[in-house]
Write a protein that holds these residues in place. Structure first.
Motif, PDB file in Angstrom:
ATOM      1  N   HIS A   8       2.319   1.571  -3.468  1.00 38.87           N
ATOM      2  CA  HIS A   8       1.280   1.918  -4.432  1.00 38.87           C
ATOM      3  C   HIS A   8       0.862   3.386  -4.297  1.00 38.87           C
ATOM      4  O   HIS A   8       0.575   4.043  -5.291  1.00 38.87           O
ATOM      5  CB  HIS A   8       0.068   1.007  -4.266  1.00 38.87           C
ATOM      6  CG  HIS A   8      -0.918   1.118  -5.369  1.00 38.87           C
ATOM      7  ND1 HIS A   8      -0.671   0.611  -6.618  1.00 38.87           N
ATOM      8  CD2 HIS A   8      -2.132   1.687  -5.422  1.00 38.87           C
ATOM      9  CE1 HIS A   8      -1.702   0.872  -7.392  1.00 38.87           C
ATOM     10  NE2 HIS A   8      -2.608   1.524  -6.698  1.00 38.87           N
ATOM     11  N   CYS A   9       0.856   3.878  -3.070  1.00 34.11           N
ATOM     12  CA  CYS A   9       0.491   5.286  -2.822  1.00 34.11           C
ATOM     13  C   CYS A   9       1.667   6.227  -3.036  1.00 34.11           C
ATOM     14  O   CYS A   9       1.489   7.445  -3.041  1.00 34.11           O
ATOM     15  CB  CYS A   9      -0.033   5.457  -1.399  1.00 34.11           C
ATOM     16  SG  CYS A   9      -1.584   4.612  -1.109  1.00 34.11           S
TER      17      CYS A   9
ATOM     18  N   VAL B 172      -1.361   6.901   6.233  1.00 40.28           N
ATOM     19  CA  VAL B 172      -1.780   5.649   5.604  1.00 40.28           C
ATOM     20  C   VAL B 172      -1.945   4.555   6.666  1.00 40.28           C
ATOM     21  O   VAL B 172      -2.917   3.799   6.645  1.00 40.28           O
ATOM     22  CB  VAL B 172      -0.780   5.223   4.508  1.00 40.28           C
ATOM     23  CG1 VAL B 172      -1.050   3.800   4.022  1.00 40.28           C
ATOM     24  CG2 VAL B 172      -0.833   6.194   3.338  1.00 40.28           C
TER      25      VAL B 172
ATOM     26  N   VAL C 286       0.846  -1.202   0.000  1.00 41.00           N
ATOM     27  CA  VAL C 286       0.000   0.000   0.000  1.00 41.00           C
ATOM     28  C   VAL C 286       0.877   1.247   0.000  1.00 41.00           C
ATOM     29  O   VAL C 286       0.613   2.210  -0.733  1.00 41.00           O
ATOM     30  CB  VAL C 286      -0.970  -0.011   1.200  1.00 41.00           C
ATOM     31  CG1 VAL C 286      -1.633   1.336   1.393  1.00 41.00           C
ATOM     32  CG2 VAL C 286      -2.016  -1.093   1.029  1.00 41.00           C
TER      33      VAL C 286
END
Length: 155
Positions: A85-86, A97, A82
């Motif tokens: 990906h961010c 996050v 994550v």
């Protein structure tokens, strides 16, 4: 028609997965220590080592330890993926996050246990703290270490 497959899973540095697994596993063991402590006391009371190793407590402790280790590795990959990906590169972004992951995974269960099951506040506080370390703390730790394999080229 477009086909979707696992190619969308972002790569994660193997060292980030290894260190993150140790980080998460250690925080989980801090909570599970009372369970292992009782198992250790039972082992001391057993007549022989072989008798204890055949016991249900030993099998249960081994299964708990192993499943916690595997779960820690999967959780680490998911958080690192994550973050990759961010495109998170800052500690503030990682905390944000991680906070979202905490809100999505742990908070609903804690709220349910507080209002529906009426669990003690101390138990809920411990669960919340461990979950925060497992999500927010892990995200910040992984950002510090670096999760993207391309980051190794920059070092």
């Amino acid at each position: 028609m477009t086909s979707y497959h696992l190619a969308y899973m972002p790569p994660v540095k193997p060292s980030a997965i290894a260190l993150g697994t140790v980080f998460t596993h250690a925080s989980n063991l801090a909570v599970l220590t009372p369970i292992f402590g009782e198992t250790y006391r039972r082992a001391q009371r057993a007549d022989t080592k072989e008798e204890f190793l055949k016991s249900r407590e030993a099998a249960s402790a081994a299964a708990l330890y192993g499943s916690t280790l595997v779960g820690s590795g999967i959780q680490t990959y998911a958080v690192a993926a994550v973050l990759n990906h961010c495109g998170v590169l800052s500690y503030k972004g990682a905390a944000y996050v991680g906070g979202l992951i905490f809100a999505a995974t742990a908070l609903p269960q804690i709220i349910s246990q507080a209002f529906q099951e009426r669990r003690p506040a101390e138990l809920l506080a411990v669960k919340a703290a461990v979950s925060a370390v497992d999500t927010i703390g892990l995200a910040v730790f992984l950002t510090w270490w670096g999760t993207n394999p391309a980051q190794d080229l920059l070092r």
